[in-house]
Design an enzyme around this catalytic site. Structure first.
Site, PDB file in Angstrom:
ATOM      1  N   ASP A  80       1.282  -1.809  -0.011  1.00 25.04           N
ATOM      2  CA  ASP A  80       0.436   0.162  -0.110  1.00 25.04           C
ATOM      3  C   ASP A  80       1.172   0.665   0.260  1.00 25.04           C
ATOM      4  O   ASP A  80       1.463   1.499   0.881  1.00 25.04           O
ATOM      5  CB  ASP A  80      -1.140   0.532   1.649  1.00 25.04           C
ATOM      6  CG  ASP A  80      -1.712   1.287   1.575  1.00 25.04           C
ATOM      7  OD1 ASP A  80      -3.060   0.966   0.625  1.00 25.04           O
ATOM      8  OD2 ASP A  80      -1.965   1.923   2.454  1.00 25.04           O
ATOM      9  N   GLU A 123      14.409 -14.912   0.943  1.00 22.23           N
ATOM     10  CA  GLU A 123      14.532 -16.370   2.087  1.00 22.23           C
ATOM     11  C   GLU A 123      13.978 -17.433   1.856  1.00 22.23           C
ATOM     12  O   GLU A 123      13.765 -18.747   2.622  1.00 22.23           O
ATOM     13  CB  GLU A 123      14.319 -15.584   3.494  1.00 22.23           C
ATOM     14  CG  GLU A 123      15.294 -15.061   3.853  1.00 22.23           C
ATOM     15  CD  GLU A 123      15.032 -13.965   4.997  1.00 22.23           C
ATOM     16  OE1 GLU A 123      14.269 -14.379   5.726  1.00 22.23           O
ATOM     17  OE2 GLU A 123      15.502 -13.177   5.318  1.00 22.23           O
TER      18      GLU A 123
HETATM   19  C1  GLC Z   1      -4.045   3.398  -0.839  1.00 19.90           C
HETATM   20  C2  GLC Z   1      -5.237   2.452  -0.326  1.00 19.90           C
HETATM   21  C3  GLC Z   1      -6.634   2.934  -0.067  1.00 19.90           C
HETATM   22  C4  GLC Z   1      -6.160   3.309   1.156  1.00 19.90           C
HETATM   23  C5  GLC Z   1      -4.995   3.976   1.137  1.00 19.90           C
HETATM   24  C6  GLC Z   1      -4.827   5.313   2.882  1.00 19.90           C
HETATM   25  O1  GLC Z   1      -4.586   4.173  -1.729  1.00 19.90           O
HETATM   26  O2  GLC Z   1      -5.788   1.615  -1.382  1.00 19.90           O
HETATM   27  O3  GLC Z   1      -8.074   2.641   0.225  1.00 19.90           O
HETATM   28  O4  GLC Z   1      -7.371   4.519   1.862  1.00 19.90           O
HETATM   29  O5  GLC Z   1      -3.986   3.853   0.479  1.00 19.90           O
HETATM   30  O6  GLC Z   1      -3.733   3.970   2.763  1.00 19.90           O
END
Ligand code: GLC
Ligand code: CA
Length: 554
Positions: free
Chosen positions: A215, A264
């Site tokens: 993310d 790993e």
């Molecule tokens: C990414 C995720 C989204 C979230 C953001 C903050 O873009 O896909 O859903 O709100 O990150 O974590």
């Protein structure tokens, strides 16, 4: 469940390269299937639907966050990276789900959220209780404020969700959050933070997960040298890699370090970056000594038109060759208005749209008269067949296989997404694509669970349910099933060749190895149907190729 081509039978998806051309199905756990009837989807619900996933023919599941969370941002506010949210299940449920997925030949990718934690994370709570300048505060980004008494934030930056990116703590210091205030940013210069994420990656790898979706992968490394620049000063920095907050070159050191952890394991764990960076900056995230693959959101943001689609495919195949990775394709996810709806609105045709224009339409109360549902779905089905014929991996979002439209009419009091609350009157938020799936025509929450769903489902969900589509040969569900099964059979190398003789105007045609040919008519008028054995069509076809239709030929 006859004539299933399990991944293990094709050979193609075996071994360390399984991810290069995988069809990955994104599950948003709270909205997929609710086994215990409390209105919230859970891991046991997912396990119970594995036969459905197997029949669909996907290669892997990507699970959005299922970690303990107060749901300030739909689970992207993680309070504990090495546990399961009790609202969703237990670690035992996770192991059972993982075992059952693997037994069904489906791999498992989990979401890792390293840019920020939840404000309820033990470390952030410890930081709040600790004094300014303490080691506990150094794991996050704390600063004194400006102004005579520190009453102004350290900088005038805006959070991605709207509103200030700094929040003041009771003792007067401020902390940075590029997203919601419940999502404090980590300080990635802190060695403890780095070590803790290595531990998390090993924790899930040891439990058998096959890979990770990272993310906000472009956010971790920051240059926060004082004095902090103003938002206007940051906006003037255009030199790649020099923005103090996003896409800094140093972020790749973190992923090189993670790669050593992934390696790993045998086979090595895979990763895919969610990095909203300029297209030429993407290969760096996808390099073999980094995360290995990166989302390519270009088609998602493009109008449904031949020219842009061709340019995007050509450019991204070149870019993935540069990183020796394979590219990724995506039309829908938990952050964007569903593509059947985007393509059914007149405005999308005029300009590229990353969802903002359609969100604007939703904000205006989603006037149905402006949405051509049938046209949107026809185009979405054509786009999906185009996507599934491309080399690279395809990321599918739960519900798109049912041809679901965005749910527009969610009452303000039922909404959950922080973007709705942080940007009142500006952004309606992302709840419309996160409504729990309809499994049956009728019944409590259309078979999602035995009780009411956590987000309200519209009446039309019954006709779009799995039950309604299951034995309808022309349904979107059966189109996805046939397409994914055929893809397993046909997919070999990663080459793509445009067929110039068939390409032109609103039509795009390309050939893959073995003579697998894909032709899409993006226009409004039927064109001649090219010769060849018709393998699959996204809609009814006679002796012509109708508007907004894709065919697979051989
Ligand atoms: C990414 C995720 C989204 C979230 C953001 C903050 O873009 O896909 O859903 O709100 O990150 O974590
Ligand atoms: Ca539940």
């Amino acid at each position: 469940m006859t004539s299933l081509t399990a991944p293990s039978e094709t050979g193609l998806l075996q071994g360390a390269d399984w991810w290069r051309q995988a069809a990955v199905y994104q599950i948003y756990p709270r909205s997929f299937a609710d086994a215990n009837g409390d209105g919230i989807g859970d891991l046991t619900g997912i396990t119970s639907r594995i036969p459905y996933l197997q029949e669909l023919g996907i290669d892997a599941v990507w699970l959005s966050p299922f970690y303990p969370s107060a749901l300030a941002d739909g689970g992207y506010d993680v309070a504990d990276y090495r546990d399961v949210d009790p609202k969703i299940g237990t670690l035992d449920d996770f192991d059972e789900m993982s075992r059952a997925l693997h037994a069904a030949g489906i791999r498992l990718i989990v979401d890792i959220v390293p840019n920020h934690s939840s404000d309820l994370h033990a470390w952030f709570q410890e930081a709040l209780a600790a004094p300014a300048g303490s080691p506990a505060r150094d794991r996050y980004v704390f600063r004194d404020g400006r102004g005579e008494n520190g009453e102004l934030p350290p900088a005038d930056w805006e959070s991605v969700f709207g509103g200030p990116a700094w929040t003041r703590t009771p003792d007067g210091q401020w902390y940075l959050h590029l997203f919601a205030k419940e999502q404090p940013d980590f300080n990635w210069q802190n060695e403890e933070v780095r070590e803790d994420f290595r531990r998390t990656l090993r924790f899930w790898s040891d439990r058998g997960v096959d890979g990770f979706r990272i993310d906000v992968a472009h956010g971790l490394a920051k240059d926060l040298t004082d004095p902090l620049p103003s938002a206007a000063e940051i906006a003037r920095i255009t030199e790649p890699g020099r923005n103090p907050l996003w896409d800094r070159d140093e972020v790749h050191e973190i992923y090189q370090d993670w790669r050593r952890v992934f390696d790993e394991y045998d086979p090595p764990r895979i990763a895919v970056a969610e990095a909203w960076v300029a297209t030429p900056r993407r290969p760096r995230y996808a390099r073999a000594d980094g995360l290995g693959q990166a989302f390519n959101f270009d088609l998602l943001q493009a109008p449904f038109a031949a020219g842009p689609f061709r340019d995007i495919v050509t450019e991204n195949l070149a870019l993935s060759a540069e990183s020796e990775s394979s590219t990724t394709w995506v039309f829908s996810n938990h952050d964007r208005v569903r593509h059947a709806t985007r393509y059914g609105l007149p405005l999308i045709l005029d300009a590229a749209d990353s969802g903002e224009q359609t969100r604007d339409w939703l904000l205006r109360g989603a006037p149905e008269a402006e949405l051509d549902r049938d046209l949107g779905l026809r185009r979405a089905r054509a786009a999906t067949l185009f996507e599934l014929a491309l080399p690279g991996s395809a990321y599918l979002y739960q519900g798109e296989e049912l041809g679901l439209h965005e749910v527009g009419d969610i009452a303000p009091e039922a909404r959950q997404d922080p973007t709705f609350f942080h940007s009142p009157g500006v952004d309606v938020g992302r709840d419309g694509c996160r409504v729990p799936l309809p499994w049956t025509r009728e019944g409590a929450s259309f078979g999602f669970g035995s009780g009411e769903a956590h987000l309200p489902q519209p009446a039309w969900f019954g006709d779009a349910s799995v039950e309604a589509e299951d034995d309808d040969a022309s349904s979107t569900l059966n189109l996805y099933r046939r397409a994914l099964a055929l893809r397993h059979e046909l997919q070999t190398g990663e080459e793509l060749e445009w067929i110039e003789a068939l390409t032109g105007g609103d039509v795009l045609a390309f050939r893959r190895p073995n003579g697998w040919t894909c032709v899409t008519n993006f226009g409004d008028e039927a064109v001649a149907l090219p010769a060849g054995e018709l393998l699959l069509a996204s809609g009814p076809v006679d002796d012509e190729l109708p508007a907004a239709t894709t065919v697979w030929l051989r």
